[in-house]
Design an enzyme around this catalytic site. Structure first.
Site, PDB file in Angstrom:
ATOM      1  N   LYS A 170      28.448   1.870 -28.540  1.00  0.00           N
ATOM      2  CA  LYS A 170      28.262   2.877 -27.506  1.00  0.00           C
ATOM      3  C   LYS A 170      29.229   2.717 -26.333  1.00  0.00           C
ATOM      4  CE  LYS A 170      23.976   3.753 -26.290  1.00  0.00           C
ATOM      5  NZ  LYS A 170      23.719   5.201 -26.447  1.00  0.00           N
TER       6      LYS A 170
ATOM      7  N   GLU B 142      19.040   1.268 -25.652  1.00  0.00           N
ATOM      8  CA  GLU B 142      20.133   2.090 -25.125  1.00  0.00           C
ATOM      9  C   GLU B 142      19.900   2.521 -23.700  1.00  0.00           C
ATOM     10  OE1 GLU B 142      20.312   4.650 -29.216  1.00  0.00           O
ATOM     11  OE2 GLU B 142      20.593   5.697 -27.328  1.00  0.00           O
TER      12      GLU B 142
ATOM     13  N   LYS C  13      35.856  19.343 -35.269  1.00  0.00           N
ATOM     14  CA  LYS C  13      34.980  18.766 -36.302  1.00  0.00           C
ATOM     15  C   LYS C  13      35.295  19.364 -37.676  1.00  0.00           C
ATOM     16  CE  LYS C  13      30.226  19.126 -37.915  1.00  0.00           C
ATOM     17  NZ  LYS C  13      29.833  17.718 -38.041  1.00  0.00           N
TER      18      LYS C  13
ATOM     19  N   ASN D 230      25.872   8.440 -25.040  1.00  0.00           N
ATOM     20  CA  ASN D 230      25.614   8.537 -26.475  1.00  0.00           C
ATOM     21  C   ASN D 230      26.903   8.782 -27.252  1.00  0.00           C
ATOM     22  OD1 ASN D 230      22.883   8.008 -26.456  1.00  0.00           O
ATOM     23  ND2 ASN D 230      22.348  10.133 -25.994  1.00  0.00           N
TER      24      ASN D 230
ATOM     25  N   GLU E 188       8.093  13.018 -43.705  1.00  0.00           N
ATOM     26  CA  GLU E 188       8.830  13.777 -42.678  1.00  0.00           C
ATOM     27  C   GLU E 188       9.638  14.953 -43.222  1.00  0.00           C
ATOM     28  OE1 GLU E 188      10.934  11.227 -39.845  1.00  0.00           O
ATOM     29  OE2 GLU E 188       9.474   9.619 -40.120  1.00  0.00           O
TER      30      GLU E 188
ATOM     31  N   ILE F 298       9.662   3.299 -43.377  1.00  0.00           N
ATOM     32  CA  ILE F 298       9.814   3.569 -41.943  1.00  0.00           C
ATOM     33  C   ILE F 298       9.461   5.006 -41.581  1.00  0.00           C
ATOM     34  CG2 ILE F 298      11.431   3.379 -39.989  1.00  0.00           C
ATOM     35  CD1 ILE F 298      10.494   0.720 -41.293  1.00  0.00           C
TER      36      ILE F 298
ATOM     37  N   HIS G 263      21.704   2.391 -45.216  1.00  0.00           N
ATOM     38  CA  HIS G 263      22.887   3.225 -44.988  1.00  0.00           C
ATOM     39  C   HIS G 263      23.815   3.252 -46.181  1.00  0.00           C
ATOM     40  CE1 HIS G 263      21.636   2.153 -40.789  1.00  0.00           C
ATOM     41  NE2 HIS G 263      21.523   3.468 -40.830  1.00  0.00           N
TER      42      HIS G 263
ATOM     43  N   GLU H 162      15.451  -3.431 -37.760  1.00  0.00           N
ATOM     44  CA  GLU H 162      16.568  -3.505 -38.695  1.00  0.00           C
ATOM     45  C   GLU H 162      17.110  -4.927 -38.671  1.00  0.00           C
ATOM     46  OE1 GLU H 162      19.725  -0.438 -38.355  1.00  0.00           O
ATOM     47  OE2 GLU H 162      21.073  -2.137 -38.297  1.00  0.00           O
TER      48      GLU H 162
HETATM   49  N1  GLN Z   1      10.656   7.524 -38.611  1.00  0.00           N
HETATM   50  C1  GLN Z   1      12.053   7.771 -38.553  1.00  0.00           C
HETATM   51  C2  GLN Z   1      12.618   7.896 -39.965  1.00  0.00           C
HETATM   52  O1  GLN Z   1      12.167   7.227 -40.816  1.00  0.00           O
HETATM   53  C3  GLN Z   1      12.779   6.681 -37.815  1.00  0.00           C
HETATM   54  C4  GLN Z   1      14.264   6.981 -37.655  1.00  0.00           C
HETATM   55  C5  GLN Z   1      15.010   6.048 -36.743  1.00  0.00           C
HETATM   56  O2  GLN Z   1      14.581   4.968 -36.447  1.00  0.00           O
HETATM   57  N2  GLN Z   1      16.181   6.435 -36.281  1.00  0.00           N
HETATM   58  O3  GLN Z   1      13.520   8.643 -40.232  1.00  0.00           O
HETATM   59 ZN    ZN Z   2      15.427   3.133 -37.579  1.00  0.00          ZN
END
Ligand code: GLN
Ligand code: ZN
Length: 787
Positions: A145, A638, A25, A150, A517, A464, A727, A698
């Site tokens: 995947k 998944e 890495k 994973n 968060e 989100i 992204h 999404e």
């Molecule tokens: N609540 C998470 C965030 O906003 C959701 C992340 C995700 O769906 N991978 O980061």
């Molecule tokens: Zn997400």
């Protein structure tokens, strides 16, 4: 055990290439930053291979595996090996093979060097393609995947114009390296049918990849001849698609394919893994190859039939040590499984891990902080090599008593440990009322109660969950971890970050706010750290894709939530605003999917325990006055088994686990869920059965196409289809979001639509985030004046 002269052999289908300390890495990242030359990178690759072969040899394996190393991905390596790099890259003689390889892996942008497609990291360990596809340059290969792991591979692109030319130099050089080091070599390849199956056509979804087989086979044959000429003893050829529901044409192609490949005259070991062979079992047994590898961990019930069906002159390689999990092998159980086969197979028995060890961490040697008893229950890649050797020696009649006794003691300790078994958790599950997974009322009543309570405008706006994880947040967390910032100082800083996020959302005019968060390192680890039954490694890294690794938590025992995990932060955030503050949790299936889980009880049981822990948190949030709670479940899809026949069973318990986590609340409490990177169309009834009041998904990258399925299915509850891709640093245009929302309104009644980005914003900066959300709020306002 008196089979003293049975020549049992040991090998593995593959070893983790990333290195004990993720050397690969760091070398890759230095190379991409221009700080390490190609020659320097090649040198590190050579060192890693040499080291990994030495480990296999020192452990006593009879063959070392060559060809499992890759600078990014083994499938991408096969694209070069067979000279089928997509024409759209316009490669010419000026690029070195390695440059071309990284261009396919990471894309090429014309102007700046923004985050390359697959390196935008939102911390979930999953890859995200970027919108750089819009650049005139060349987008990276798509990534997806690898079966149900994973790990993510680069998807080969095939078309009617694809041609194949063998470019075997790299692989042959690696074989020579191993031989120079004195190793007996087994080379490993992905089989031609699996390689074609994994690919796709970029512009013609009807293109039949199988039509390329005839052209591909000569390149394989030529390669096998060259491997033979170079003196490899065996070639392992992986066809894991034999564990899938294959169309007849693909199944039928196997016999002729292997008849042709067998002509090369080098012994072939056909490798299957991850899934039972079922209707392909007899086909796999009769293919004209010298040996068959099977996954006896995922399909132990097939072992007897395989031992019967496989002609005695063929080698049977039994994948007896779990290559997908981190537990020490129960050697007595393994020996009992092997005993009937040893006699049947004479000297033609090989022992192996079930699949490549790519999917487990490198070695326990690096783990100094794990509790001693738990550490003793584990085996990472390096320790699994020793287990194979111990099994072999025992079966051969060597005196292995001392080692077996130690191993048995560890198994017994795990079985009896009070740390694993919490009777109260068991009792609670046993006594769970049958309707614990049902809300009190149907959706219509809940919707009415929630509308009366929150009085949100139509097209309500929200996000989100995560907001930018700024360098200040990251360094505070690091300082706290190192003990340089005390708990009070860390708390104070995180609370200030939360206040800042709330204030910015107020200023933007969002309708339902989140706390952002800031205090979370990772959406699974954060919860795991606060739950009983979890432990964490220091170096338990597993390659996710390219240079990206994830460090999954280990669930070793009954899961229980000793105390509230998110209530203080959320209540603090709610105290700063009159708008509804959305509580933010990770759902049971996502925690399950992104962890190493127990193998001493069904996954479903662990999921239910997780569900109860989340249910407790939901209850506490509700009691603390939080009216909207989101339970993220990005990983539901998944978890789908590779075989369709097993989907229903999984979806039953997975959706039930979600509902158990969500259903303890009153009608007026609104439950959200969030999912990303997924096709949902084939599991819509089950997504609807999760019965979240609101689901955010999404959809922007599919230009809202993903929403059509929801419309056709008449999805009953409310939906927030993502209106912009998170992204990319690009600030989305207001009118573009308006267009997407009009599209959505044509499919879903506007009264049931929410407005939000595709996913969390933790990888973004504040400036672009605020600009994007300002446009998003304006787009929602525009829609409100229309509908
Ligand atoms: N609540 C998470 C965030 O906003 C959701 C992340 C995700 O769906 N991978 O980061
Ligand atoms: Zn997400």
């Amino acid at each position: 055990m008196t089979n003293t002269n049975k020549a049992i052999q040991t090998h593995i289908p593959g070893f983790p290439r990333i290195g004990a300390a993720r050397e690969l890495k760091f070398a890759l990242e230095r190379h991409w930053r221009g700080e390490l030359s190609e020659a320097g990178l090649e040198e590190i690759g050579r060192e890693l291979r040499a080291r990994h072969w030495a480990l296999q040899r020192e452990a006593g394996l009879d063959l070392v595996t060559v060809g499992d190393f890759a600078f990014y991905d083994q499938v991408a390596s096969h694209i070069q090996l067979f000279g089928c790099e997509p024409a759209r890259y316009g490669f010419n003689a000026e690029q070195s093979p390695l440059q071309r390889y990284f261009t396919m892996a990471r894309g090429r942008s014309a102007d700046v060097t923004p985050t390359a497609a697959h390196d935008a990291d939102c911390g979930c360990g999953q890859p995200h393609a970027s919108t750089s596809a819009a650049l005139p340059a060349a987008a990276a290969l798509e990534m997806t995947k690898w079966f149900d792991t994973n790990y993510h591979y680069l998807v080969p692109e095939f078309s009617a114009d694809t041609s194949f030319t063998l470019a075997a130099e790299r692989l042959l050089a690696e074989v020579a390296e191993a031989q120079t080091l004195g190793h007996a070599v087994k080379a490993t390849l992905i089989g031609p049918l699996t390689l074609l199956w994994l690919g796709k056509s970029r512009d013609d979804s009807n293109f039949d990849r199988l039509s390329l087989l005839e052209q591909l086979l000569p390149a394989y044959s030529q390669l096998l001849q060259r491997l033979k000429a170079q003196g490899v003893q065996w070639v392992q050829i992986d066809e894991p698609i034999l564990g899938l529901d294959l169309p007849a044409a693909w199944r039928n192609a196997f016999e002729n394919t292997y008849w042709q490949l067998n002509q090369a005259g080098v012994p072939l070991l056909l490798a299957t893994y991850f899934s039972p062979l079922e209707e392909n079992l007899s086909l796999a047994c009769r293919l004209p190859v010298a040996g068959l590898h099977v996954d006896a961990v995922r399909a132990p019930h097939e072992l007897t039939s395989i031992a019967d069906w496989l002609p005695v002159h063929k080698v049977l390689s039994v994948g007896i040590v779990d290559g997908r999990n981190i537990w020490r092998t129960d050697l007595d159980a393994a020996l009992a499984k092997l005993a009937p086969i040893v006699d049947k197979r004479g000297g033609k028995l090989w022992l192996s891990s079930s699949c490549s060890l790519l999917h487990v961490p490198f070695s326990l040697a690096a783990e100094q902080h794990l509790d001693a008893d738990i550490r003793d229950w584990l085996a990472f890649a390096t320790e699994k090599l020793d287990e194979l050797q111990l099994l072999k020696r025992t079966l051969q009649g060597d005196d292995t008593n001392a080692a077996l006794t130690t191993a048995r003691a560890a198994i017994a300790s795990r079985r009896a440990s009070p740390r694993v078994h919490q009777p109260a958790v068991r009792a609670r599950l046993d006594q769970l009322p049958a309707d614990a997974d049902q809300r009190r009322s149907g959706f219509a009543e809940r919707q009415a109660a929630q509308r009366a309570r929150f009085k949100l405008p139509s097209f309500p706006t929200t996000t989100i969950g995560s907001f930018p994880q700024t360098p200040a947040i990251r360094s505070a967390r690091a300082a706290h971890k190192r003990g340089e910032l005390d708990a009070a100082g860390y708390q104070a800083q995180m609370r200030a970050e939360i206040a800042d996020a709330v204030q910015r959302q107020e200023a933007l005019g969002l309708d339902v706010l989140v706390h952002g968060e800031a205090e979370r390192n990772d959406m699974v680890e954060y919860f795991g750290e606060q739950l009983d039954g979890f432990t964490f490694t220091q170096q338990g890294w597993v390659q996710s894709y390219g240079s990206r690794c994830v460090k999954p938590p280990i669930i070793y025992g009954d899961v229980n939530r000793p105390k509230a995990m998110t209530v203080d932060w959320t209540v603090h955030a709610q105290s700063l605003t009159a708008k509804p503050m959305k509580g933010m949790l990770t759902g049971p299936i996502t925690i399950l999917q992104w962890s190493f889980v127990r193998d001493d009880q069904p996954r479903a049981d662990t999921a239910l325990q997780l569900a109860l822990a989340i249910r407790d948190e939901v209850t506490d949030l509700e009691q603390a006055g939080i009216g909207i709670i989101q339970i993220d479940e990005p990983a539901v899809r998944e978890g789908l088994p590779l075989r369709r026949s097993r989907w229903d069973g999984y979806l039953d318990w997975a959706t039930r686990a979600f509902r158990i986590s969500a259903s303890a609340v009153a009608d007026r409490t609104q439950i959200h869920t969030h999912m990303c990177y997924a096709e949902f169309n084939d599991i819509l009834p089950q997504i609807a059965a999760m019965d979240a009041d609101v689901i955010t998904i999404e959809t922007s990258r599919s230009d809202m196409e993903l929403l059509h399925g929801f419309g056709q299915f008449a999805y009953p509850n409310e939906i927030g289809p993502g209106v912009y891709d998170i992204h990319s640093p690009r600030v989305p245009d207001q009118q573009d979001m308006v267009r997407l929302l009009h599209k959505a309104s044509a499919v879903i009644p506007p009264s049931r639509l929410w407005v939000n980005p595709d996913c969390g914003l933790k990888t973004r900066g504040w400036a672009e985030t605020e600009a994007a959300l300002r446009n998003m709020v304006a787009a929602a306002q525009q829609l409100r004046s229309v509908y």
